[in-house]
Design a protein around this motif. Sequence first.
Motif, PDB file in Angstrom:
ATOM      1  N   LYS A  61       1.344  78.482  -0.759  1.00  0.00           N
ATOM      2  CA  LYS A  61       1.077  79.737  -1.499  1.00  0.00           C
ATOM      3  C   LYS A  61       1.457  81.274  -0.529  1.00  0.00           C
ATOM      4  O   LYS A  61       1.109  80.885   0.631  1.00  0.00           O
ATOM      5  CB  LYS A  61      -0.413  79.759  -2.067  1.00  0.00           C
ATOM      6  CG  LYS A  61      -0.891  78.889  -3.148  1.00  0.00           C
ATOM      7  CD  LYS A  61      -2.058  79.083  -3.616  1.00  0.00           C
ATOM      8  CE  LYS A  61      -2.359  78.104  -4.569  1.00  0.00           C
ATOM      9  NZ  LYS A  61      -3.684  78.147  -5.012  1.00  0.00           N
ATOM     10  N   ARG A  96       2.062  72.788  -9.013  1.00  0.00           N
ATOM     11  CA  ARG A  96       1.189  71.226  -8.832  1.00  0.00           C
ATOM     12  C   ARG A  96       1.435  70.239  -9.936  1.00  0.00           C
ATOM     13  O   ARG A  96       1.693  69.120  -9.494  1.00  0.00           O
ATOM     14  CB  ARG A  96      -0.224  71.675  -8.880  1.00  0.00           C
ATOM     15  CG  ARG A  96      -1.240  70.696  -8.534  1.00  0.00           C
ATOM     16  CD  ARG A  96      -2.766  71.033  -8.632  1.00  0.00           C
ATOM     17  NE  ARG A  96      -3.564  69.931  -8.175  1.00  0.00           N
ATOM     18  CZ  ARG A  96      -3.946  68.804  -9.178  1.00  0.00           C
ATOM     19  NH1 ARG A  96      -3.217  68.699 -10.332  1.00  0.00           N
ATOM     20  NH2 ARG A  96      -4.692  68.043  -8.584  1.00  0.00           N
ATOM     21  N   GLU A 148      -3.797  68.913  -2.854  1.00  0.00           N
ATOM     22  CA  GLU A 148      -4.384  70.365  -2.853  1.00  0.00           C
ATOM     23  C   GLU A 148      -4.181  71.126  -1.320  1.00  0.00           C
ATOM     24  O   GLU A 148      -3.901  72.122  -1.220  1.00  0.00           O
ATOM     25  CB  GLU A 148      -5.824  69.883  -2.870  1.00  0.00           C
ATOM     26  CG  GLU A 148      -6.258  69.604  -4.185  1.00  0.00           C
ATOM     27  CD  GLU A 148      -5.674  70.069  -5.280  1.00  0.00           C
ATOM     28  OE1 GLU A 148      -5.438  71.524  -5.484  1.00  0.00           O
ATOM     29  OE2 GLU A 148      -5.329  69.381  -6.553  1.00  0.00           O
ATOM     30  N   TYR A 149      -4.218  70.132  -0.312  1.00  0.00           N
ATOM     31  CA  TYR A 149      -3.792  70.951   1.129  1.00  0.00           C
ATOM     32  C   TYR A 149      -2.241  71.250   0.792  1.00  0.00           C
ATOM     33  O   TYR A 149      -2.077  72.627   1.561  1.00  0.00           O
ATOM     34  CB  TYR A 149      -3.685  69.652   2.035  1.00  0.00           C
ATOM     35  CG  TYR A 149      -5.049  69.021   2.394  1.00  0.00           C
ATOM     36  CD1 TYR A 149      -6.226  69.652   1.980  1.00  0.00           C
ATOM     37  CD2 TYR A 149      -5.055  67.915   3.106  1.00  0.00           C
ATOM     38  CE1 TYR A 149      -7.566  68.930   2.118  1.00  0.00           C
ATOM     39  CE2 TYR A 149      -6.466  67.415   3.426  1.00  0.00           C
ATOM     40  CZ  TYR A 149      -7.449  67.756   2.803  1.00  0.00           C
ATOM     41  OH  TYR A 149      -8.697  67.356   3.173  1.00  0.00           O
ATOM     42  N   GLY A 166     -10.417  78.748   6.551  1.00  0.00           N
ATOM     43  CA  GLY A 166     -10.323  78.967   5.124  1.00  0.00           C
ATOM     44  C   GLY A 166     -10.228  77.553   4.466  1.00  0.00           C
ATOM     45  O   GLY A 166     -10.459  76.489   5.362  1.00  0.00           O
ATOM     46  N   PRO A 167      -9.654  77.538   3.406  1.00  0.00           N
ATOM     47  CA  PRO A 167      -9.531  76.029   2.885  1.00  0.00           C
ATOM     48  C   PRO A 167      -8.316  75.093   3.694  1.00  0.00           C
ATOM     49  O   PRO A 167      -7.487  75.814   4.213  1.00  0.00           O
ATOM     50  CB  PRO A 167      -8.951  76.285   1.532  1.00  0.00           C
ATOM     51  CG  PRO A 167      -8.241  77.652   1.570  1.00  0.00           C
ATOM     52  CD  PRO A 167      -9.041  78.300   2.399  1.00  0.00           C
ATOM     53  N   ARG A 168      -8.713  73.665   3.839  1.00  0.00           N
ATOM     54  CA  ARG A 168      -7.705  72.881   4.561  1.00  0.00           C
ATOM     55  C   ARG A 168      -6.223  73.181   3.793  1.00  0.00           C
ATOM     56  O   ARG A 168      -6.079  73.171   2.659  1.00  0.00           O
ATOM     57  CB  ARG A 168      -8.078  71.460   4.279  1.00  0.00           C
ATOM     58  CG  ARG A 168      -9.400  71.362   5.152  1.00  0.00           C
ATOM     59  CD  ARG A 168      -9.739  69.694   5.376  1.00  0.00           C
ATOM     60  NE  ARG A 168     -11.036  69.786   6.391  1.00  0.00           N
ATOM     61  CZ  ARG A 168     -11.192  68.734   6.949  1.00  0.00           C
ATOM     62  NH1 ARG A 168     -10.495  67.606   6.997  1.00  0.00           N
ATOM     63  NH2 ARG A 168     -12.184  68.517   7.654  1.00  0.00           N
ATOM     64  N   ARG A 169      -5.347  73.144   4.832  1.00  0.00           N
ATOM     65  CA  ARG A 169      -3.751  73.245   3.972  1.00  0.00           C
ATOM     66  C   ARG A 169      -2.964  72.875   5.190  1.00  0.00           C
ATOM     67  O   ARG A 169      -3.075  72.643   6.000  1.00  0.00           O
ATOM     68  CB  ARG A 169      -3.475  74.966   3.889  1.00  0.00           C
ATOM     69  CG  ARG A 169      -3.776  75.708   5.132  1.00  0.00           C
ATOM     70  CD  ARG A 169      -3.694  77.287   5.164  1.00  0.00           C
ATOM     71  NE  ARG A 169      -3.787  78.233   6.148  1.00  0.00           N
ATOM     72  CZ  ARG A 169      -5.050  78.025   6.787  1.00  0.00           C
ATOM     73  NH1 ARG A 169      -6.263  77.622   6.283  1.00  0.00           N
ATOM     74  NH2 ARG A 169      -5.129  78.747   7.944  1.00  0.00           N
ATOM     75  N   ALA A 216      -2.300  74.619  -1.080  1.00  0.00           N
ATOM     76  CA  ALA A 216      -2.845  75.859  -0.348  1.00  0.00           C
ATOM     77  C   ALA A 216      -1.716  76.199   0.723  1.00  0.00           C
ATOM     78  O   ALA A 216      -1.669  77.436   1.030  1.00  0.00           O
ATOM     79  CB  ALA A 216      -4.118  75.193   0.392  1.00  0.00           C
ATOM     80  N   GLY A 217      -1.112  75.442   1.169  1.00  0.00           N
ATOM     81  CA  GLY A 217      -0.104  75.809   2.248  1.00  0.00           C
ATOM     82  C   GLY A 217       1.218  76.148   1.616  1.00  0.00           C
ATOM     83  O   GLY A 217       1.879  76.893   2.552  1.00  0.00           O
ATOM     84  N   HIS A 250       4.412  75.500  -5.515  1.00  0.00           N
ATOM     85  CA  HIS A 250       3.187  75.379  -5.798  1.00  0.00           C
ATOM     86  C   HIS A 250       2.929  75.084  -7.031  1.00  0.00           C
ATOM     87  O   HIS A 250       2.022  75.126  -7.695  1.00  0.00           O
ATOM     88  CB  HIS A 250       2.480  76.654  -5.449  1.00  0.00           C
ATOM     89  CG  HIS A 250       3.063  77.909  -6.045  1.00  0.00           C
ATOM     90  ND1 HIS A 250       4.026  78.590  -5.347  1.00  0.00           N
ATOM     91  CD2 HIS A 250       3.000  78.426  -7.474  1.00  0.00           C
ATOM     92  CE1 HIS A 250       4.307  79.621  -6.316  1.00  0.00           C
ATOM     93  NE2 HIS A 250       3.774  79.562  -7.194  1.00  0.00           N
TER      94      HIS A 250
END
Length: 273
Positions: free
Chosen positions: A273, A241, A266-267, A183-186, A270-271, A239
């Motif tokens: 959430k 942002r 962004e990392y 998945g996305p980097r987190r 993502a972590g 989160h």
Amino acid sequence: MLIMHAEHETDRPVLAAITGERRTLLMDAGNSPGHAELFRQELAKRGIKPPELLVLTHWHWDHSFGLSAWQAPVIAHEGTAEALAGLSGRSWSDEDLAELVLAGILSEESVQHIRLEYGESREITVMKPDIVFSSNIAIDLGGVTCELSHVGGDHSADSCFLYIREDNVLFLGDALGPSIYGGPRRYSSTGFLKLLGLAYGYNAQWYVESHGVPMSLAEFRADLAPWERLARIVDVFGHNRERVVLELKDYLQLEELPADLLQGVEYFMAGSK
């Protein structure tokens, strides 16, 4: 001690040979037999005998796929052994690589690097470690003690630190990096801060990340200070942002955040959430 620096084109990490009075230990195997051979040549040039022991900081391909080129017992965490066992016997064809990406075991970026490093033939032999530990292990090289400790983290659950006690050098592997597979980097802010606390606790003279350059303690702290502050802000505001960015700008006294820290936001988002 001999360190070969990282190369980013095909994701080759730092390799290190630590020499004691009785034996030499290699940290990480390289991302291919070709990478391993380059380091072997450097060892020979300096009159350093081939390693009698090899340790892995974690299972990721760029640290372990060079194992078949070394004739030395391999020491690794039990999670590393399990991951490598799951990769043995694969064909490494384009279809196989696509399947590994779909399963979240590799990323598209890693696949591109594997193709560059190995070409079309892709003759990859995945080796399993000979000696497996669960928490930590100390290795006496003769006047030099190497401590391999499991620390985990977002990047890979099996990540380990390698501390060279007499030289006061800490090899961090990729433990402080974000997750890169599945998945996305987190980043987990709490997990990152815990690892950073562990790293600082060594009070080492030199800190070496596998895809960076060796840093003194002062350089390492300065380099990680904005990231530590970012993680602490995320710990408070989660989160949100907009608030996280605002607080970090205020801390750094900047109108705009640099690209690497924006990416870091962004990392952490993502972590969280």
